[in-house]
Design a protein around this motif. Structure first.
Motif, PDB file in Angstrom:
ATOM      1  N   ASP A   1       0.832  -1.205   0.000  1.00 53.02           N
ATOM      2  CA  ASP A   1       0.000   0.000   0.000  1.00 53.02           C
ATOM      3  C   ASP A   1       0.864   1.251   0.000  1.00 53.02           C
ATOM      4  OD1 ASP A   1      -2.324  -1.473   0.022  1.00 53.02           O
ATOM      5  OD2 ASP A   1      -2.749  -1.162   2.147  1.00 53.02           O
ATOM      6  N   GLN A   2       1.922   1.247   0.800  1.00 51.89           N
ATOM      7  CA  GLN A   2       2.797   2.413   0.877  1.00 51.89           C
ATOM      8  C   GLN A   2       3.446   2.693  -0.478  1.00 51.89           C
ATOM      9  OE1 GLN A   2       6.141   2.031   3.576  1.00 51.89           O
ATOM     10  NE2 GLN A   2       5.949   4.180   4.157  1.00 51.89           N
TER      11      GLN A   2
ATOM     12  N   LYS B   1       1.743  15.024   2.868  1.00 54.68           N
ATOM     13  CA  LYS B   1       0.427  14.819   3.461  1.00 54.68           C
ATOM     14  C   LYS B   1      -0.493  15.885   2.893  1.00 54.68           C
ATOM     15  CE  LYS B   1       0.377  13.925   7.905  1.00 54.68           C
ATOM     16  NZ  LYS B   1       0.681  14.011   9.364  1.00 54.68           N
ATOM     17  N   GLY B   2      -1.252  15.514   1.871  1.00 55.52           N
ATOM     18  CA  GLY B   2      -2.100  16.495   1.211  1.00 55.52           C
ATOM     19  C   GLY B   2      -1.256  17.583   0.568  1.00 55.52           C
ATOM     20  N   GLY B   3      -1.760  18.808   0.577  1.00 53.82           N
ATOM     21  CA  GLY B   3      -1.040  19.918  -0.033  1.00 53.82           C
ATOM     22  C   GLY B   3      -0.371  20.825   0.970  1.00 53.82           C
TER      23      GLY B   3
ATOM     24  N   ASP C   1      -6.662   8.067  -1.714  1.00 56.42           N
ATOM     25  CA  ASP C   1      -5.695   7.541  -0.752  1.00 56.42           C
ATOM     26  C   ASP C   1      -6.229   6.282  -0.078  1.00 56.42           C
ATOM     27  OD1 ASP C   1      -3.903   9.531  -1.311  1.00 56.42           O
ATOM     28  OD2 ASP C   1      -4.303  10.710   0.491  1.00 56.42           O
ATOM     29  N   LEU C   2      -7.476   6.328   0.366  1.00 54.47           N
ATOM     30  CA  LEU C   2      -8.047   5.177   1.055  1.00 54.47           C
ATOM     31  C   LEU C   2      -8.346   4.034   0.092  1.00 54.47           C
ATOM     32  CD1 LEU C   2     -10.450   7.058   3.484  1.00 54.47           C
ATOM     33  CD2 LEU C   2      -8.398   5.782   4.111  1.00 54.47           C
TER      34      LEU C   2
END
Length: 322
Positions: free
Chosen positions: A50-51, A82-84, A212-213
């Motif tokens: 997953d990573q 992590k996101g933007g 992501d999920l």
């Protein structure tokens, strides 16, 4: 170490970018190192896969694997946005027999974290690394590079007997599951608002949150539950299969209650329903992680439903100007 081609790292070693097919070797290395520190492997093969496949992680720029002269994988290092926002996670895993690789790899991932933040338009990178509390060696390395303990995430577990009673919903409360896009969007909105004040939170729009999920092998959207109060989304819980393969346990990955609905027992209701669902699946327990410095009294909630602490992971942080 920033090139995508294989390069010599130190005498007798070769560094290159990770590939999907490296997952088994990376998992073996991480398991070896974890066992030395906490007495058991703490990641599954699926976790590693997953990573490597996470949409936020670019294998061509964000990761490194190092092999020794026999072709054995002896180090794995990465940085991931992590996101933007300006927050970047990193890690460095080095085989006990190759400690000379450690310093250069730490420097490399910190430099990459700064570049990630710069590429996203920020003038600093807030760099985080999670360290087992028992890992004195890695803590010393982090400290020497300017990191300091910022918070602690406590892993908690509740054990399930042969049957776990499912609580009834109070009047006006209904539960809906994430098999439809509407419920998934409601879950996302509650999670984003509910986590806004939490450590390390970075806003994500629905598409990024969902991608992501959905890229994770452990995600089962049927385990997303949204509680509506008189028809209005108020709380969400996302369960996954992250601990199913190795420990036959459920996992609460996200739990959030909107501020306006706190104090009504919705968090306890969602947890008890998740426990009952895990027991029906034959799971022997349910895990979750909680920030010990959470702005809400979450730890007390988890203790009140029978959970206990089984592991502590400290987050160490350094801010780097870019």
């Amino acid at each position: 170490m920033e090139t995508t081609e294989a390069t010599a790292t130190a005498a007798g070693y070769l560094t290159r970018r990770p590939r999907a097919e490296d997952a088994a070797d990376i998992h073996e290395l991480i398991s070896l190192c974890d066992t030395q520190v906490i007495g058991k492997a703490d990641m599954t093969f699926d976790d590693v896969a997953d990573q490597l496949n996470e949409p936020s992680f670019d294998r061509e720029s964000d990761g490194w694997v190092v092999h020794d002269g026999t072709g054995r994988l002896v180090a794995w290092a990465w940085a991931c946005r992590k996101g933007g926002g300006d927050n970047v996670d990193i890690d460095v895993v080095v085989h006990p027999g190759a400690p000379e690789l450690t310093g250069a790899l730490w420097d490399t991932v910190i430099e990459r974290a700064a570049r990630i933040a710069a590429e996203l338009g920020h003038d600093r990178a807030v760099v985080d690394i999670g360290l087992y509390r028992e890992d004195s060696g890695k803590r010393a390395i982090a400290s020497a590079r300017g990191f300091a303990a910022a918070t602690s995430f406590i892993r908690m577990l509740v054990d399930h007997g042969p049957s776990v009673p499912e609580p009834a919903c109070p009047p006006g409360v209904t539960i809906h599951h994430g098999t439809t896009e509407q419920v998934r969007r409601e879950g996302h909105a509650v999670q984003q608002a509910g986590f806004a004040e939490h450590f390390g939170f970075t806003p994500k729009d629905y598409d990024e949150w969902y991608a992501d999920l959905d890229s994770s092998a452990s995600t089962d959207w049927a385990q997303l539950a949204v509680a509506r109060v008189d028809g209005e989304p108020a709380a969400m819980l996302l369960g996954t299969d992250a601990f199913a393969g190795d420990e036959n346990s459920g996992y609460v990955r996200q739990l959030a209650v909107l501020p306006a609905f706190r104090g009504r027992g919705l968090g306890r209701l969602m947890l008890r329903k998740a426990f009952a669902a895990d027991a029906r699946r034959g799971r022997v327990g349910t895990y979750l992680h909680v920030d010990a410095n959470n702005s809400t009294p979450a730890l007390d909630l988890y203790l009140s439903v029978g959970m206990r602490q089984v592991l502590a992971i400290d987050v160490w942080r350094r801010t780097v100007t870019v």
